[in-house]
Design a protein around this motif. Sequence first.
Motif, PDB file in Angstrom:
ATOM      1  N   GLU A  72      64.973   6.332 -21.379  1.00 15.56           N
ATOM      2  CA  GLU A  72      65.879   6.661 -20.280  1.00 15.56           C
ATOM      3  C   GLU A  72      67.217   7.109 -20.854  1.00 15.56           C
ATOM      4  O   GLU A  72      67.778   6.447 -21.724  1.00 15.56           O
ATOM      5  CB  GLU A  72      66.068   5.463 -19.365  1.00 15.56           C
ATOM      6  CG  GLU A  72      64.824   5.154 -18.554  1.00 15.56           C
ATOM      7  CD  GLU A  72      65.076   4.140 -17.458  1.00 15.56           C
ATOM      8  OE1 GLU A  72      66.210   4.102 -16.926  1.00 15.56           O
ATOM      9  OE2 GLU A  72      64.143   3.397 -17.146  1.00 15.56           O
ATOM     10  N   VAL A  73      67.693   8.238 -20.371  1.00 13.35           N
ATOM     11  CA  VAL A  73      68.947   8.813 -20.854  1.00 13.35           C
ATOM     12  C   VAL A  73      69.860   9.043 -19.658  1.00 13.35           C
ATOM     13  O   VAL A  73      69.447   9.631 -18.663  1.00 13.35           O
ATOM     14  CB  VAL A  73      68.696  10.159 -21.579  1.00 13.35           C
ATOM     15  CG1 VAL A  73      70.009  10.791 -22.010  1.00 13.35           C
ATOM     16  CG2 VAL A  73      67.777   9.957 -22.763  1.00 13.35           C
ATOM     17  N   GLU A  74      71.080   8.569 -19.752  1.00 13.51           N
ATOM     18  CA  GLU A  74      72.058   8.817 -18.698  1.00 13.51           C
ATOM     19  C   GLU A  74      72.731  10.147 -19.010  1.00 13.51           C
ATOM     20  O   GLU A  74      73.462  10.274 -19.990  1.00 13.51           O
ATOM     21  CB  GLU A  74      73.080   7.680 -18.635  1.00 13.51           C
ATOM     22  CG  GLU A  74      73.901   7.717 -17.388  1.00 13.51           C
ATOM     23  CD  GLU A  74      74.702   6.452 -17.178  1.00 13.51           C
ATOM     24  OE1 GLU A  74      75.617   6.498 -16.353  1.00 13.51           O
ATOM     25  OE2 GLU A  74      74.420   5.431 -17.835  1.00 13.51           O
ATOM     26  N   ASN A  75      72.440  11.141 -18.194  1.00 13.39           N
ATOM     27  CA  ASN A  75      72.961  12.495 -18.388  1.00 13.39           C
ATOM     28  C   ASN A  75      74.020  12.733 -17.320  1.00 13.39           C
ATOM     29  O   ASN A  75      73.726  13.215 -16.228  1.00 13.39           O
ATOM     30  CB  ASN A  75      71.808  13.498 -18.270  1.00 13.39           C
ATOM     31  CG  ASN A  75      72.091  14.790 -18.985  1.00 13.39           C
ATOM     32  OD1 ASN A  75      72.986  14.861 -19.808  1.00 13.39           O
ATOM     33  ND2 ASN A  75      71.319  15.809 -18.674  1.00 13.39           N
ATOM     34  N   LEU A  76      75.253  12.381 -17.625  1.00 15.12           N
ATOM     35  CA  LEU A  76      76.327  12.415 -16.634  1.00 15.12           C
ATOM     36  C   LEU A  76      76.771  13.840 -16.328  1.00 15.12           C
ATOM     37  O   LEU A  76      76.922  14.664 -17.240  1.00 15.12           O
ATOM     38  CB  LEU A  76      77.511  11.593 -17.134  1.00 15.12           C
ATOM     39  CG  LEU A  76      77.199  10.121 -17.420  1.00 15.12           C
ATOM     40  CD1 LEU A  76      78.384   9.442 -18.075  1.00 15.12           C
ATOM     41  CD2 LEU A  76      76.808   9.414 -16.141  1.00 15.12           C
ATOM     42  N   PRO A  77      76.986  14.157 -15.046  1.00 16.50           N
ATOM     43  CA  PRO A  77      77.362  15.528 -14.670  1.00 16.50           C
ATOM     44  C   PRO A  77      78.631  16.028 -15.352  1.00 16.50           C
ATOM     45  O   PRO A  77      78.693  17.180 -15.774  1.00 16.50           O
ATOM     46  CB  PRO A  77      77.552  15.439 -13.156  1.00 16.50           C
ATOM     47  CG  PRO A  77      76.778  14.247 -12.730  1.00 16.50           C
ATOM     48  CD  PRO A  77      76.800  13.298 -13.891  1.00 16.50           C
TER      49      PRO A  77
END
Length: 86
Positions: free
Chosen positions: A41-46
């Motif tokens: 899981e990767v948090e890909n912040l806008p």
Amino acid sequence: MWLSDGNGLLDNGMARVAEFGQFSSEGEWLIEGVGMTPDVEVENLPHETVKGRDRQLEVALELLERTVKEQPVRPWKPAAIPAIQR
């Protein structure tokens, strides 16, 4: 979900988009399942994306580099092709 075909693109292509929910013959909503669970899981912040970062790509490259170090791959050497005799 039912897909629609009414999403034309500038290059005359088409994007199919899930738009319409469906009912079963018993009158209940048909809800889609969970789908695929990611390996990582990767948090890909806008706001990072706007700055030009791609966290998913960065994590993928980190994992690939680690895997190559832990499990090196021998370079592939093509087999010699015998010369044709005339």
